[in-house]
Design a protein around this motif. Structure first.
Motif, short mmCIF file in Angstrom:
data_model
loop_
_atom_site.label_atom_id
_atom_site.label_comp_id
_atom_site.label_asym_id
_atom_site.label_seq_id
_atom_site.Cartn_x
_atom_site.Cartn_y
_atom_site.Cartn_z
N LYS A 10 0.81 -1.21 0.00
CA LYS A 10 0.00 0.00 0.00
C LYS A 10 0.86 1.27 0.00
O LYS A 10 0.57 2.23 -0.71
CB LYS A 10 -0.88 -0.04 1.26
N SER A 238 -3.16 -3.96 -4.92
CA SER A 238 -3.76 -5.21 -4.47
C SER A 238 -5.20 -4.99 -4.02
O SER A 238 -5.57 -3.89 -3.58
CB SER A 238 -2.91 -5.74 -3.31
N ARG A 239 -5.98 -6.06 -4.08
CA ARG A 239 -7.38 -5.95 -3.66
C ARG A 239 -7.52 -5.82 -2.15
O ARG A 239 -8.60 -5.56 -1.65
CB ARG A 239 -8.18 -7.15 -4.17
N ASN A 240 -6.42 -6.00 -1.42
CA ASN A 240 -6.51 -5.83 0.04
C ASN A 240 -6.30 -4.39 0.46
O ASN A 240 -6.45 -4.06 1.63
CB ASN A 240 -5.45 -6.68 0.75
N ASP A 241 -5.89 -3.54 -0.47
CA ASP A 241 -5.62 -2.15 -0.07
C ASP A 241 -6.90 -1.36 0.08
O ASP A 241 -7.88 -1.58 -0.63
CB ASP A 241 -4.74 -1.47 -1.13
N ASN A 242 -6.84 -0.42 1.01
CA ASN A 242 -7.99 0.44 1.27
C ASN A 242 -7.91 1.67 0.35
O ASN A 242 -7.11 2.58 0.57
CB ASN A 242 -7.95 0.85 2.75
N HIS A 417 -13.50 -4.08 -0.95
CA HIS A 417 -12.33 -4.95 -0.79
C HIS A 417 -11.23 -4.13 -0.14
O HIS A 417 -10.84 -3.09 -0.65
CB HIS A 417 -11.83 -5.45 -2.15
N GLY A 418 -10.77 -4.60 0.99
CA GLY A 418 -9.74 -3.85 1.71
C GLY A 418 -10.35 -2.79 2.61
O GLY A 418 -9.64 -2.04 3.28
#
Ligand code: PFF
Length: 461
Positions: A10, A238-242, A417-418
């Motif tokens: 991130k 990434s799809r985990n990032d806010n 996502h995230g």
């Protein structure tokens, strides 16, 4: 994703996106445009645009890019079909045109860095005259802008993680520190407070149609919005990032640097009795007198350091501008990265030549056309067409695309996502309201207003 490359985490994305946002637009352009448009009143309108319209559009762009995992053309095509793809293509063309003149100004900064650090620039008497002669000198400019484009191309060629992310992470914090140092020094100079008042005490009678649309274009340019740069960068995260948190941080960093650049320049301008409405030479003229007063050695170090950092700020933006058409050619045309970078860099350099020659070297490009009550250079026209008008138009099209085609449900799903608490939150309602109602209406109206006022002389407000 691995094949396209991506940011390592991130922080890497934030550094790269902030690197794209913070650039000549903040340090060179924002102060001179503010100076020409009344100071504090302009600053207020600008900040309003940034947070009400810029931030939701930024979130929208990043979400579109991450969802589609593609360049702007591919992203619109994937999510919206063939006809929407042209919107992406239009953004890519804007990026090409913006980089063509941006690289010329970056070349000036590079030249000033060398002149200051290794030459006799601190002995000059008339910095305004020096600047005019400098930008009219074809040979130096040619050399410096070729050099700048080659460095940009090399970094983009190295790829997303090693090139773009690594460069941005080191350069952004250093820039911040040197700005603070010059601000503190500037505030101690005589008459500095007149500059602070000009910059911070608004005179609302100075707000008119021109202030409003100029501030809008500047906000889009500064945040790198409306042409797909953040769609492209969004495709590398990434799809985990806010996304929301990242966008807020990037917006705050960008606005802080623009604000600080103004706080640096106006006290200096007033302490030297210069006009804040000097135009594109503002940074190149106002600062030099101050470096001179620091004495030969300190002046060289601080002055050289400043222009070096201006080059770095420009570089993290030029790489994002070049990455957009490169990603397009790699994704869509299956070109190798090397070929895409070399061809685009050369092409964009050539497109930039008339801009470079339009500061006195060639009369026809210097006094290219007349509108909006004055004579415009070739670079003025490129700026008006490809950012003042087109970037807010790109934002308008993105908001129409999200609300009518992708739908806010698609947007919310991607953002969640995230960011699991996004659904049902206040911020979700705010973004949806802005994207579905406010952005299309306001940006559509601003587009008409700008075109009518700029090119047809019709003043509606
Ligand atoms: N935001 C950059 C600046 O303020 O200097 C300019 C810019 C970079 C505009 C990248 C658009 C873009 F895609």
């Amino acid at each position: 994703m691995a094949a396209r490359g991506g940011f390592s985490n991130k922080l890497g994305f934030i550094a790269a996106a902030a690197g794209s946002a913070v650039g000549l637009g903040n340090i060179w352009q924002f102060p001179y445009v503010t100076g020409q448009n009344g100071g504090a009143a302009f600053l207020l309108v600008y900040i309003g645009w940034i947070f009400l319209i810029g931030l939701p559009i930024m979130v929208g762009e990043i979400a579109v890019g991450r969802k589609a995992q593609s360049n702007p053309y591919g992203a619109y095509k994937k999510l919206g079909g063939k006809s929407w793809a042209y919107v992406g293509l239009f953004g890519i063309i804007c990026g090409v045109m913006i980089l063509s003149f941006y690289n010329v100004v970056a070349g000036w900064a590079f030249g000033y860095f060398l002149e200051l650090s290794f030459g006799n620039l601190l002995n000059e008497q008339d910095y305004s005259g020096f600047f005019s002669a400098y930008v009219a000198d074809f040979r130096d400019n040619l050399f410096f802008s070729i050099a700048f484009m080659v460095i940009t191309a090399y970094i983009v060629y190295r790829g997303v993680q090693k090139g773009i992310e690594g460069t941005s992470k080191v350069l952004m914090p250093t820039l911040f520190l040197i700005l603070i140092f010059i601000i503190i020094y500037g505030l101690t100079l005589p008459n500095a407070m007149d500059g602070v008042s000009f910059y911070l005490l608004p005179d609302f009678s100075l707000i008119n149609g021109r202030t409003i649309y100029t501030a809008l274009g500047q906000a889009f340019f500064s945040l790198s919005l409306g042409m797909g740069a953040l769609i492209t960068y969004g495709s590398y995260i990434s799809r985990n990032d806010n996304i929301v948190n990242s966008a807020i941080l990037v917006t705050i960093a960008d606005t802080a640097v623009a604000f600080l650049a103004g706080l640096m320049i106006f006290p200096l301008v007033f302490s030297q009795g210069q006009s804040p409405a000097e135009g594109p030479g503002l940074v190149f003229v106002a600062l030099l007198g101050v470096f001179q007063t620091m004495g030969p050695l300190i002046g060289k170090i601080v002055g050289g350091g400043f222009f070096l950092l201006l080059c770095f700020a420009a570089l993290t933006s030029t790489i994002s501008l070049l990455e957009v058409p490169v990603a397009f050619l790699v994704d869509e045309k299956k070109w190798s990265r090397k070929k895409a970078v070399s061809v685009m860099a050369l092409l964009i350099f050539l497109i930039g030549l008339p801009s470079m020659l339009g500061f006195g070297a060639v009369g026809a490009f210097t006094e290219f056309v007349s509108y909006e009550g004055g004579v415009k250079s070739f670079m003025d026209v490129v700026q008006d067409l490809f950012f003042v008008i087109s970037l807010p138009l790109g934002g308008f099209l993105l908001s129409v695309f999200i609300s009518s085609k992708w739908k806010t449900a698609g947007l919310s799903e991607e953002i969640s996502h995230g960011n699991p608490s996004y659904g049902g939150s206040f911020i979700e309602k705010f973004f949806n309201l802005m994207i579905v109602y406010v952005c299309p209406v306001v940006l559509g109206a601003m587009f008409l207003l700008t075109v009518l006022q700029k090119f047809f002389g019709v003043e509606l407000i």
